[in-house]
Motif scaffolding. Structure first.
Motif, PDB file in Angstrom:
ATOM      1  N   ARG A  71       0.834  -1.208   0.000  1.00  0.00           N
ATOM      2  CA  ARG A  71       0.000   0.000   0.000  1.00  0.00           C
ATOM      3  C   ARG A  71       0.870   1.260   0.000  1.00  0.00           C
ATOM      4  O   ARG A  71       0.587   2.226  -0.703  1.00  0.00           O
ATOM      5  N   PHE A  72       1.918   1.221   0.803  1.00  0.00           N
ATOM      6  CA  PHE A  72       2.801   2.386   0.870  1.00  0.00           C
ATOM      7  C   PHE A  72       3.468   2.647  -0.481  1.00  0.00           C
ATOM      8  O   PHE A  72       3.547   3.794  -0.933  1.00  0.00           O
ATOM      9  N   VAL A  73       3.932   1.594  -1.132  1.00  0.00           N
ATOM     10  CA  VAL A  73       4.563   1.758  -2.450  1.00  0.00           C
ATOM     11  C   VAL A  73       3.556   2.321  -3.451  1.00  0.00           C
ATOM     12  O   VAL A  73       3.896   3.176  -4.271  1.00  0.00           O
ATOM     13  N   GLN A  74       2.311   1.878  -3.357  1.00  0.00           N
ATOM     14  CA  GLN A  74       1.268   2.422  -4.243  1.00  0.00           C
ATOM     15  C   GLN A  74       1.073   3.919  -3.983  1.00  0.00           C
ATOM     16  O   GLN A  74       0.887   4.694  -4.929  1.00  0.00           O
ATOM     17  N   GLN A  75       1.111   4.318  -2.727  1.00  0.00           N
ATOM     18  CA  GLN A  75       0.971   5.742  -2.409  1.00  0.00           C
ATOM     19  C   GLN A  75       2.149   6.536  -2.972  1.00  0.00           C
ATOM     20  O   GLN A  75       1.963   7.628  -3.522  1.00  0.00           O
ATOM     21  N   VAL A  76       3.331   6.000  -2.815  1.00  0.00           N
ATOM     22  CA  VAL A  76       4.515   6.674  -3.364  1.00  0.00           C
ATOM     23  C   VAL A  76       4.418   6.747  -4.884  1.00  0.00           C
ATOM     24  O   VAL A  76       4.715   7.788  -5.485  1.00  0.00           O
ATOM     25  N   ASP A  77       3.947   5.665  -5.512  1.00  0.00           N
ATOM     26  CA  ASP A  77       3.771   5.674  -6.974  1.00  0.00           C
ATOM     27  C   ASP A  77       2.749   6.733  -7.395  1.00  0.00           C
ATOM     28  O   ASP A  77       2.929   7.422  -8.402  1.00  0.00           O
TER      29      ASP A  77
END
Length: 148
Positions: A71-77
């Motif tokens: 989820r965090f990587v998706q937010q960063v993306d």
């Protein structure tokens, strides 16, 4: 040429407009660079985070940790995608300001060229007038000597 020529006022205004356009261009370049640096920071942050996950490969990772990580990587993306748009807008603004500055620069150069041409024409008129006076004086001298 007299400084009272209205073209000097036009030149002054053209120079001021060019200077303002140059300042706006510089600000747009700075803004673009700042936005690009922010994008690079986000991309570096994402890369570091992915390296952390890679370093944990082969180890057991809890499912909730992996989901949280994903989820965090998706937010960063998502932030990267938004920042890409911001950088593109800043780049477009910079290009617009560059074009605007170039137009103002061309206008100033055109006015300077016009003033230069007028000065050359004035100089030619003065040279012709001077030559005419010299010729007239020489001819009077010639007739005086001839008749005297």
């Amino acid at each position: 040429m007299a400084k009272s020529d209205p073209l000097y006022t036009v030149l002054k205004l053209a120079k001021e407009a060019e200077e303002q356009a140059a300042l706006r261009l510089k600000a747009a370049q700075f803004e673009h660079q700042k936005r690009a640096n922010q994008l690079q920071s986000l991309q570096d942050y994402r890369l570091d985070y992915m390296r952390q996950l890679s370093a944990q490969q082969g180890q057991q990772i809890r499912a909730d940790y992996y989901q949280q990580f994903h989820r965090f990587v998706q937010q960063v993306d998502g932030a990267i995608t938004q920042q890409l748009a911001v950088v593109a807008d800043a780049r477009q603004q910079q290009q617009y300001r560059q074009q605007h500055w170039m137009e103002k620069q061309q206008k100033r150069k055109a006015v300077e060229l016009l003033l230069e041409k007028k000065a050359q024409q004035q100089q030619q008129r003065e040279n012709k007038q001077e030559q005419k006076m010299i010729d007239e004086f020489a001819s009077q001298q010639f007739f005086r000597k001839k008749s005297g």
